[in-house]
Design an enzyme around this catalytic site. Structure first.
Site, short mmCIF file in Angstrom:
data_model
loop_
_atom_site.label_atom_id
_atom_site.label_comp_id
_atom_site.label_asym_id
_atom_site.label_seq_id
_atom_site.Cartn_x
_atom_site.Cartn_y
_atom_site.Cartn_z
N SER A 1 0.80 -1.22 0.00
CA SER A 1 0.00 0.00 0.00
C SER A 1 0.84 1.28 0.00
O SER A 1 1.56 1.56 -0.95
CB SER A 1 -0.93 -0.07 1.21
OG SER A 1 -1.77 1.03 1.27
N GLY B 1 -0.16 -1.11 12.90
CA GLY B 1 -0.26 -2.50 12.45
C GLY B 1 0.48 -2.71 11.13
O GLY B 1 0.52 -3.82 10.62
#
Ligand code: NG1
Ligand code: ZN
EC number: 5.4.2.3
Length: 562
Positions: free
Chosen positions: A67, A524
């Protein structure tokens, strides 16, 4: 387990030995690490996806992406049959698989898990895993490892869809499991035809206008896959006038000084943009095109931007949906269909406080979940129409099956009683939104088209949109610590429960600033603790964030903050 299955697993997993001294965890969005240590993890996630496909009897998705992370990182995540994130009950198994220290341990784990989940490993069933990757250079090799993992479970085959955006893969899983085709062409067709439908439902627009449409939109593709795919989408919209920069054709490095994460967190002009763009409507995708933010460059003399973030996209969507529902509510009495869907809005603690206040003042139900699309999505699915967004620009609108099944006949009934009326068009618009907006996951391409259609519909400039409410000044920082798992939080991540005493210390800092709000949580996706602060002035927000970052440093050992 049959011997041939065991032998195959042992033989294949020996080819992908785990890295030494790295502890992996299935975080906010799957596993993410430096790409050089990920081969064995991705191979093992391939096995997991294959087992999930056997368990559900449906197609599963496996995406190779990191991402918004830097280009040297990569990652892997799994999409469930609905196209949503992997069910959270399987995450502990994902962690155990990724961290198994030998091939024997790995096979033992698989045997035990398959038994517990009643998955037959005798090759009696067949299943398919759809795999894709973004444009990261490490993606090809990792995708190959994933295919080996999938192929290590007899009966399961990998179907390689090549280079896609993350939301395209999730969409394909969702659509194909409904028995439809779900090719990339179908994806573009669904987006472009529903966009046209929305565009033409505005009395001031017509098909021929699409080409001459206000061409002042410039998109930053983060040097990733999104720019390339937007080019393809443009073709299907007869060359819709959007200028695309940082499209990944050698202009620069993925996510470096560009992209939605950079723009949202740093609030400065991305590379490739500057004084020539003052006042123009600009948008940024992240590296895998599941995030979208808008911005303007307010002045030639500064590199600051005016950010129009995920919270404002959410607000725009909520206003539009609510408006259509209000028009419909006035007319549905004339039909046999009683259509009163529940509408809910889902945010996280990162949502700007001003956005929450604004949405509540509109009379909307606003709820909070921890960070991570898996939580927001799950919550939004509890409503007939659930709109969720992270401030960073990841979000979508979910329509329940009930909602979709009622809208269609309602539209037809309205065409009998009042064809071409306001209510008839409102039903048409809602139906178009159900097709345009990705039902599996947040999608920068479909989000962009919906924003553009709504701005056209309302005849709003980006400035009018941006002035819906004034953001409270905020600051985000990251702090490197020895072990980020030392921090545990509660109450949608707004309070620290471990280490003891840290929350009290944060509270005493917050108390010093008017309208002060601050929280910390372990990331995370990166090896850091994130600090978020809001206050009545930018200086105060900066100070609060810096002082809390120092506290984190004091409580959690040596490290540096940026
Ligand atoms: P982490 O690194 O857990 O904060 C980030 C985003 C999430 C989500 C994931 C997945 C922030 C503060 N956090 O997670 O919202 O989008 O990445 O990409 O933006
Ligand atoms: Zn992303």
């Amino acid at each position: 387990m049959y011997d041939n299955q065991r032998d195959l697993l042992l033989k294949e997993s020996d080819r992908f030995p785990p890295p030494q001294g790295v502890r992996l965890s299935y975080g906010t969005a799957g596993f993410r690490e430096d790409a050089s240590v990920l081969l064995s993890t991705v191979y093992r996630v391939g096995i997991l996806a294959a087992l999930r496909a056997l368990k559900t009897g449906k197609r599963i998705g496996l995406m190779i992406t990191a991402s918004h992370n830097k280009v040297s990182d990569n990652g892997v995540k799994v999409a469930d049959p609905s196209g949503g994130m992997l069910t959270q009950d399987w995450e502990p198994f994902a962690n155990a698989l990724a961290n198994a220290s030998s091939s024997q341990d790995l096979v033992q784990l698989i045997i035990e898990f398959a038994e517990k989940e009643n998955i037959l490993l005798n090759g009696s069933k067949s299943a398919q895993v759809l795999v894709a990757r973004d444009t990261r250079p490490s993606g090809e090799l990792l995708l190959d490892a994933a295919k080996h993992g999938i192929g290590s479970i007899i009966g399961v085959v990998a179907h390689d869809l090549g280079i896609l955006t993350t939301p395209q893969l999730h969409w394909m899983v969702h659509v194909r499991n409904k028995g439809l085709n779900g090719s990339e062409r179908d994806y573009f067709h669904e987006l472009s035809s529903s966009f046209r439908c929305l565009f033409n439902s505005n009395p001031n627009n017509s098909e021929w206008k699409l080409k001459d449409w206000d061409n002042q939109l410039v998109v930053d593709g983060a040097n990733g896959v999104g720019g390339q795919k937007l080019e393809m989408l443009k073709e299907m919209l007869n060359g819709l006038a959007i200028e695309i920069r940082n499209s990944g054709k050698g202009e620069g490095v993925l996510n470096e000084g560009v992209g939605a994460d950079f723009v949202q967190k740093e609030k400065i002009v991305p590379l490739g943009f500057g004084s020539q763009d003052v006042g123009i409507r600009c948008a940024s995708f992240d590296g895998d095109a599941d995030r979208l933010v808008y911005f303007t460059v307010p002045s030639e003399s500064s590199n600051r931007i005016n950010l129009v973030d995920g919270d404002k996209i959410l607000s725009l969507f909520a206003i539009f949906i609510e408006e259509q529902l209000t028009i419909l509510a006035a007319r549905t009495k004339a039909t046999k269909i009683d259509f009163r869907p529940t509408l809910g809005v889902v945010q996280t603690a990162y949502a700007n406080g001003a956005s929450t206040q604004y949405l509540k003042a509109l009379g909307l139900e606003v709820v909070f979940t921890p960070t991570g699309v898996k939580y927001l999505h799950e919550k939004a699915a509890e409503y007939d129409i659930g709109i969720y967004f992270e401030a960073n620009g990841h979000g979508t609108i979910l329509f329940s099956d009930y909602c979709i099944s009622v809208l269609q006949p309602l539209y037809w009934e309205l065409s009998d009683v009042s064809s071409g009326s306001k209510s008839h068009k409102a039903a048409l618009r809602l139906l178009a939104v159900t097709r345009l907006i990705n039902q599996a996951v947040g999608d920068a391409l479909s989000g962009l088209l919906l924003v553009e259609a709504i701005l056209q519909h309302k005849n709003w400039s980006i400035q009018t949109w941006s002035e819906l409410y004034q953001d409270l000044p905020s600051r985000q920082l990251k702090v490197k610590v020895v072990d980020r798992t030392m921090v545990e939080t509660t109450n949608a991540e707004t309070e620290v429960v471990k280490p003891p005493g840290l929350q009290e210390a944060i509270n005493s800092k917050i108390a010093k600033y008017p309208k002060g709000r601050c929280f910390i949580r372990p990331s995370g996706t990166e090896d850091v603790i994130r600090v978020y602060a809001e206050a009545s002035t930018q200086e105060a927000a900066d100070d609060l964030a810096t002082s809390v970052a120092k506290l984190v440093d004091q409580f959690l050992g040596v490290g540096s903050s940026n």
